[in-house]
Design a protein around this motif. Structure first.
Motif, short mmCIF file in Angstrom:
data_model
loop_
_atom_site.label_atom_id
_atom_site.label_comp_id
_atom_site.label_asym_id
_atom_site.label_seq_id
_atom_site.Cartn_x
_atom_site.Cartn_y
_atom_site.Cartn_z
N LYS A 78 94.79 -8.74 74.71
CA LYS A 78 93.73 -8.02 75.41
C LYS A 78 92.53 -8.94 75.59
O LYS A 78 92.16 -9.69 74.71
N ASN A 79 91.92 -8.83 76.73
CA ASN A 79 90.77 -9.66 77.06
C ASN A 79 89.56 -8.73 77.19
O ASN A 79 89.38 -8.09 78.21
N THR A 80 88.76 -8.64 76.12
CA THR A 80 87.62 -7.73 76.15
C THR A 80 86.34 -8.49 76.49
O THR A 80 86.26 -9.71 76.35
N LEU A 81 85.33 -7.73 76.91
CA LEU A 81 84.03 -8.31 77.22
C LEU A 81 83.45 -8.99 75.99
O LEU A 81 82.88 -10.08 76.08
N GLU A 82 83.62 -8.36 74.84
CA GLU A 82 83.10 -8.90 73.58
C GLU A 82 83.65 -10.30 73.30
O GLU A 82 82.95 -11.16 72.79
N ASP A 83 84.92 -10.52 73.66
CA ASP A 83 85.54 -11.84 73.45
C ASP A 83 84.92 -12.92 74.32
O ASP A 83 85.01 -14.10 74.00
N ASN A 84 84.28 -12.52 75.41
CA ASN A 84 83.76 -13.50 76.36
C ASN A 84 82.25 -13.72 76.29
O ASN A 84 81.70 -14.48 77.07
N LEU A 85 81.58 -13.02 75.37
CA LEU A 85 80.13 -13.18 75.23
C LEU A 85 79.81 -13.96 73.97
O LEU A 85 80.48 -13.82 72.95
N ASP A 86 78.75 -14.78 74.04
CA ASP A 86 78.38 -15.51 72.83
C ASP A 86 77.61 -14.58 71.89
O ASP A 86 77.16 -13.50 72.26
N ASP A 87 77.47 -15.02 70.64
CA ASP A 87 76.91 -14.19 69.58
C ASP A 87 75.49 -13.72 69.86
O ASP A 87 75.11 -12.60 69.54
N ASP A 88 74.67 -14.58 70.46
CA ASP A 88 73.28 -14.22 70.74
C ASP A 88 73.20 -13.04 71.71
O ASP A 88 72.45 -12.08 71.49
N VAL A 89 74.00 -13.08 72.75
CA VAL A 89 74.02 -11.99 73.72
C VAL A 89 74.56 -10.71 73.06
O VAL A 89 74.04 -9.61 73.28
N LEU A 90 75.57 -10.85 72.22
CA LEU A 90 76.12 -9.68 71.53
C LEU A 90 75.06 -9.02 70.63
O LEU A 90 74.96 -7.80 70.58
#
Length: 169
Positions: free
Chosen positions: A148-160
């Motif tokens: 699965k390819n989630t949005l969370e997997d594609n964002l860096d930690d600061d943005v999260l």
């Protein structure tokens, strides 16, 4: 190389699902066995030879149907049992290969041991096949989940962290 000889009718009559299928259609039960063992052979990297008795079919000649390089279906000739065919082939292979024979026939089991092959009862083999099928299902399920390819997997930690702060406010 691992070679597994399977007494086809012995297995069909021992496995509940195939035995029920046989009551409707023997051809359908044989095809299901072919499908199951094709998958088993592919999973385990072994050659499977399914042998069916043809000794009661008058005038029957030996027929071999190669489904692929790892699966062969044999109908023995008139006057020859599946057991006799398997014994002859195991004897011809000698001890050059790792040979297994799937049958619940006790007399056959003794002969097989003398020829250097390993015997697996039909019920034991059913359990081996069932475990392999379950393992493949679990593996494919894990692969689907991890793919699965989630949005969370594609964002860096600061943005999260910033998004989480917005969510909580």
């Amino acid at each position: 190389m691992k070679i597994i000889f399977v007494d086809g009718y012995n297995v069909i009559n021992s496995w509940g699902n195939l035995k029920r299928e046989k009551e409707t259609s023997l051809d359908s039960a044989r095809q299901k066995l072919v499908d199951i063992l094709h998958n088993y052979g592919a999973i385990n990297g072994c050659k499977i030879v399914i042998v069916y008795d043809g000794h009661k079919v008058t005038g029957n000649i030996e027929n071999k149907y190669e489904h692929n390089k790892n699966l062969l279906v044999v109908f023995t000739k008139d006057g020859e049992t599946a057991d006799a065919y398997i014994e002859r082939e195991v004897h011809n292979l000698g001890r050059r290969f790792e040979v297994y024979v799937v049958t619940s026939d006790s007399l056959e089991q003794q002969t097989i041991f003398q020829r250097g092959a390993v015997r697996i009862s039909s019920v034991e083999f059913y359990n081996l096949v069932r475990v392999d099928i379950e393992d493949v299902k679990k593996s494919s399920k894990k692969a689907r989940v991890s793919a699965k390819n989630t949005l969370e997997d594609n964002l860096d930690d600061d943005v999260l962290r910033k998004l989480e702060a917005i969510r909580r406010s």
